[in-house]
Design a protein around this motif. Structure first.
Motif, short mmCIF file in Angstrom:
data_model
loop_
_atom_site.label_atom_id
_atom_site.label_comp_id
_atom_site.label_asym_id
_atom_site.label_seq_id
_atom_site.Cartn_x
_atom_site.Cartn_y
_atom_site.Cartn_z
N LEU A 228 -12.14 11.87 -2.21
CA LEU A 228 -11.68 10.56 -2.65
C LEU A 228 -12.84 9.60 -2.84
O LEU A 228 -12.97 8.96 -3.89
N ILE B 219 -15.09 10.12 -5.81
CA ILE B 219 -14.59 9.57 -7.08
C ILE B 219 -14.86 8.07 -7.14
O ILE B 219 -15.32 7.54 -8.15
N TYR C 140 -13.94 9.11 -18.42
CA TYR C 140 -13.56 9.82 -19.63
C TYR C 140 -14.68 10.73 -20.11
O TYR C 140 -14.56 11.39 -21.13
N GLY D 236 -8.94 0.88 1.43
CA GLY D 236 -8.05 1.27 0.34
C GLY D 236 -8.01 0.20 -0.74
O GLY D 236 -8.03 0.51 -1.93
N LEU E 294 -11.13 0.22 -2.70
CA LEU E 294 -11.09 1.38 -3.59
C LEU E 294 -10.25 1.07 -4.83
O LEU E 294 -10.62 1.36 -5.96
N MET E 295 -9.09 0.46 -4.58
CA MET E 295 -8.17 0.11 -5.67
C MET E 295 -8.88 -0.83 -6.65
O MET E 295 -8.76 -0.65 -7.87
N VAL F 233 -11.56 1.08 -8.70
CA VAL F 233 -11.09 1.90 -9.81
C VAL F 233 -10.45 1.05 -10.92
O VAL F 233 -10.29 1.52 -12.04
N LEU G 235 -0.70 11.89 -6.79
CA LEU G 235 -1.33 12.42 -5.57
C LEU G 235 -1.03 11.54 -4.36
O LEU G 235 -1.61 11.73 -3.31
N ILE H 112 -5.63 3.26 -16.02
CA ILE H 112 -6.53 4.01 -15.13
C ILE H 112 -5.96 5.42 -15.04
O ILE H 112 -4.74 5.58 -14.97
N PRO H 113 -6.80 6.46 -15.05
CA PRO H 113 -6.27 7.82 -14.93
C PRO H 113 -5.37 7.95 -13.69
O PRO H 113 -5.71 7.45 -12.62
N MET I 298 -4.50 10.25 -11.69
CA MET I 298 -4.98 10.94 -10.49
C MET I 298 -5.75 9.98 -9.59
O MET I 298 -5.67 10.04 -8.37
N ILE I 299 -6.48 9.05 -10.21
CA ILE I 299 -7.34 8.16 -9.44
C ILE I 299 -6.53 7.02 -8.82
O ILE I 299 -6.70 6.70 -7.65
N VAL I 300 -5.63 6.43 -9.61
CA VAL I 300 -4.78 5.37 -9.05
C VAL I 300 -4.00 5.91 -7.86
O VAL I 300 -3.92 5.26 -6.81
N LEU J 164 -4.56 8.51 -5.96
CA LEU J 164 -5.41 8.80 -4.79
C LEU J 164 -5.68 7.51 -4.02
O LEU J 164 -5.60 7.46 -2.80
N ALA J 165 -5.99 6.44 -4.78
CA ALA J 165 -6.31 5.17 -4.12
C ALA J 165 -5.08 4.60 -3.43
O ALA J 165 -5.17 4.09 -2.30
N SER J 166 -3.91 4.69 -4.09
CA SER J 166 -2.72 4.09 -3.47
C SER J 166 -2.30 4.92 -2.26
O SER J 166 -1.69 4.38 -1.33
#
Lengths: 326, 330
Positions: free
Chosen positions: A249, A252, A263, A301, A304-305, A308, B81, B132-133, B135-137, B139-141
């Motif tokens: 995690l 990423i 991408y 968390g 992280l949110m 991203v 995820l 946002i892809p 998988m990443i959102v 994972l973060a949530s």
């Protein structure tokens, strides 16, 4: 005249990552009771280097427009393996290190083969291989334990000349020996080209498969190095599911912070390193500001949110709504 | 050339209509179920007894509910995820709500499901509107949900035992001999079949999975559909968690960790394309039963956790290689 502008444009993500890290680290150091001392830097470096290796591994795969959800599990597997075989005198230890790194590389090669030649989706394929790698790790170490050659461990986690953390030197060496040659090589350029636009790369006669496979291979190698260093830091091996998925995690998150485009086709492993250190500093910052430990996972968390979500700022520049759907 | 295609056609034409229309992946999955049952019955004669089969279906129903949500998201070409901690959150919040007397016990299940929907809304907003892809959102949530639960359970010791209503839903028997959990799974399945096959939403889900661009140009509100799909997935994950809490009679940290990989595996083994746009709900049901039987046989054979992880991983990879491959790009 305009050459440095191209360079600057290419390195923008990396430089942003560096800037984020510098700002966060200075805030952290300013609020740390001990201030900017060799000890504080040493601790921060040792914590960050582990994630930096995994983040580099992730960056290599993300550059090819893939994703590797098994990096954390490769780290766990190599950690468990290293706690068995990186012991004893100089020769067995060396052989052990080579075997551990080879294991990491093989894991990466399996991922690459499944994704490139098996034509599987990277997400599902690497979740599945991650389960296999974790299972193997658990077979090796059903209970935490083991040992490691402590002389080597202390040499690689200590300080050179009493100031420079040797783990940082090792990281820099890896960048010089692995990342830079890869970046300049045909395979490396092919990996970038494939991530940027696979059809265009194919039409231009770029060896896409070779490039992508090399990226997955080196990614496994780097994750293996992360596992090796984890063993050097902890002196033990442990197959912990939670720690493996946490590394995946945060790798990423580090890649995103370091300006590598999810991408594909843009970014560098150096940026991922800065991203990794920045991500680690968030955890340390919560400590420096004396946040209740209970709130730390939630705050991490949320960080992280936000991290991203940064990428979605590019939506503001979209002129045609059809560009939403890549 | 034309001869071979003709003969292939004639072979196909000779099959009964039901088989001709069926997805080969779904048939393979059901074939594997029969094979597993056969292998199991060689190992122990209890495998074919109705009691054992009903028990397996009951255990499968928790995974079945979670996989239903996962399937909608995978049909869109996305992935969720955040299942592990959304499940845990749903279970914990439902048990917590039950601590507030009679009204609490009454709203316990809706509270749990609503929490799951809230997290699903977060996922859906990130995927559909922020692009946002997924998988990443998700994972973060997942981390956010975990953080919320750590904060919630850390300060004091909350009510964590499941109220009687939830236990009844998971383990009681309304129809004699059939556990309620199976009935719940049946109800969810019926709703899913209706949703996917008979509503505009279901059509839009398949359309977006094939090409979001084309769906958008055909006038589908793709962002809204994607967001609703994630909300549904969150709700079903949380509901699965509530049922699991009723089965285990309490909610515990990390109770959902064992459900992420199996739920994805069940959907994929059931022939749903991981790229989206293709797949039938019947296949997912087959996948769920297949995974549950596999788990059961591995535990009857006293395979340790490590071996189970390896077998899962390998089974999923092999099945994907059999029918989950992307078309050659050139």
């Amino acid at each position: 005249m305009s050459e440095w502008r191209y360079w600057l444009n290419e390195q923008r993500g990396t430089l942003t990552g560096l800037a984020i890290f510098l700002v966060m680290f200075s805030v952290y150091v300013a609020n740390h009771p001990a201030g900017f001392t060799a000890n504080v830097v040493h601790t921060a470096a040792n914590k960050g280097v582990l994630l930096a290796f995994v983040a580099m591994a992730q960056a290599l795969v993300v550059i090819t427009a893939g994703i590797d959800l098994s990096v954390g599990m490769i780290l766990v597997l190599t950690n468990c393996l290293a706690s068995w075989i990186v012991v004893g005198a100089a020769v067995p230890t060396t052989l052990g290190v080579v075997a551990v790194l080879a294991t990491g590389t093989i894991c990466g090669a399996i991922n690459g083969a499944l994704v490139i030649y098996g034509r599987l989706q990277p997400i599902v394929a690497t979740i599945a291989t991650g389960a296999v790698y974790f299972g193997l790790g658990l077979l090796l170490r059903p209970f935490p334990g083991g040992s490691v050659n402590e002389d080597l461990a202390d040499a690689l986690t200590g300080r050179l000349f009493g100031v420079i953390p040797s783990s940082l030197v090792a990281l820099a060496a890896v960048v010089l020996i692995i990342w830079l040659p890869f970046r300049k090589s045909v395979a490396g350029r092919a990996a970038f080209a494939a991530g940027s636009s696979e059809p265009a790369a194919f039409m231009s006669g770029v060896p896409i498969r070779r490039g992508k496979f090399a990226a997955y291979l080196l990614s496994g190698l780097l994750a293996g190095m992360g596992g090796l260093f984890l063993t050097f830091f902890t002196y033990t091996g442990e197959a912990a599911y939670a720690s493996g998925s946490a590394y995946t995690l945060w790798s990423i998150a580090a890649v995103v912070l370091g300006g590598v485009s999810l991408y594909g086709g843009r970014g560098s492993a150096v940026g991922a390193i800065f991203g990794a250190f920045a991500a680690r500093t968030t955890g340390d910052m919560l400590f420096a500001f004396d946040v209740d430990p209970l709130w730390q996972p939630l705050l991490q968390g949320i960080v992280l949110m936000i991290a991203v979500s940064i990428g979605s700022l590019a939506l503001l520049r979209v002129r045609n709504r059809l560009d939403w759907f890549q | 050339m034309s001869e071979t295609s003709e003969s292939r056609l004639s072979v196909k034409a000779r099959l009964p209509a039901l088989l001709r229309r069926a997805d080969p992946a779904v048939l393979t999955a059901f074939g594997c179920i029969l094979l597993l049952l056969l292998l199991g019955s060689l190992y122990s004669s209890n495998f074919l007894s109705p009691d054992y089969l009903l028990q397996q279906l009951k255990v499968a129903s928790f995974l079945g509910v979670v996989s239903a949500g996962m399937m909608i998201v995978i049909l869109l070409g996305h992935i969720d995820l955040s299942v592990p901690w959304v499940m845990t959150m749903g279970a914990m919040m439902a048990c917590a709500a039950a601590g507030f007397g009679a009204t609490g016990a009454f709203v316990a299940i809706p509270v749990g499901v609503l929490c799951g929907m809230a997290l699903g809304l977060l996922n859906g907003f990130g995927v559909a509107y922020l692009r946002i892809p997924s998988m990443i959102v998700t994972l973060a949530s997942n981390v956010v949900a975990q953080g919320l639960m750590v904060v919630y359970t850390g300060g004091f010791s909350p009510q964590d035992s499941a109220p009687p209503a939830i236990r009844w839903l998971a383990t009681g028997t309304l129809v004699p001999g059939v556990p309620n959990a199976i009935l719940v799974w049946l109800a969810v399945s019926a709703a899913m079949v209706f949703l996917l096959a008979r509503t505009a939403f279901g059509r839009a889900v398949y359309g977006i999975g094939n090409s979001e661009r084309a769906a958008f140009l055909s006038g589908v509100g793709t962002r809204r559909v994607v967001m609703i799909a994630f909300i549904l997935s969150g709700a079903l994950s949380a509901f699965g968690g509530v049922l699991l809490a009723g089965y285990a009679s309490k909610a515990a940290q990390a109770m959902g960790d064992a459900y992420l990989l199996p739920s994805i595996a069940a959907v994929v083994l059931g022939g749903t394309s991981i790229l989206g746009g293709r797949g039938s709900y019947l296949g997912t049901v087959a996948g769920v039963i297949l995974i549950t039987l596999l788990q059961s046989i591995l535990s009857v054979m006293q395979m340790p956790e490590a071996g189970r992880q390896i077998v899962y991983g390998i089974v999923i990879i092999v099945m994907l290689l059999l029918y989950g491959r992307a078309p050659p790009s050139r």
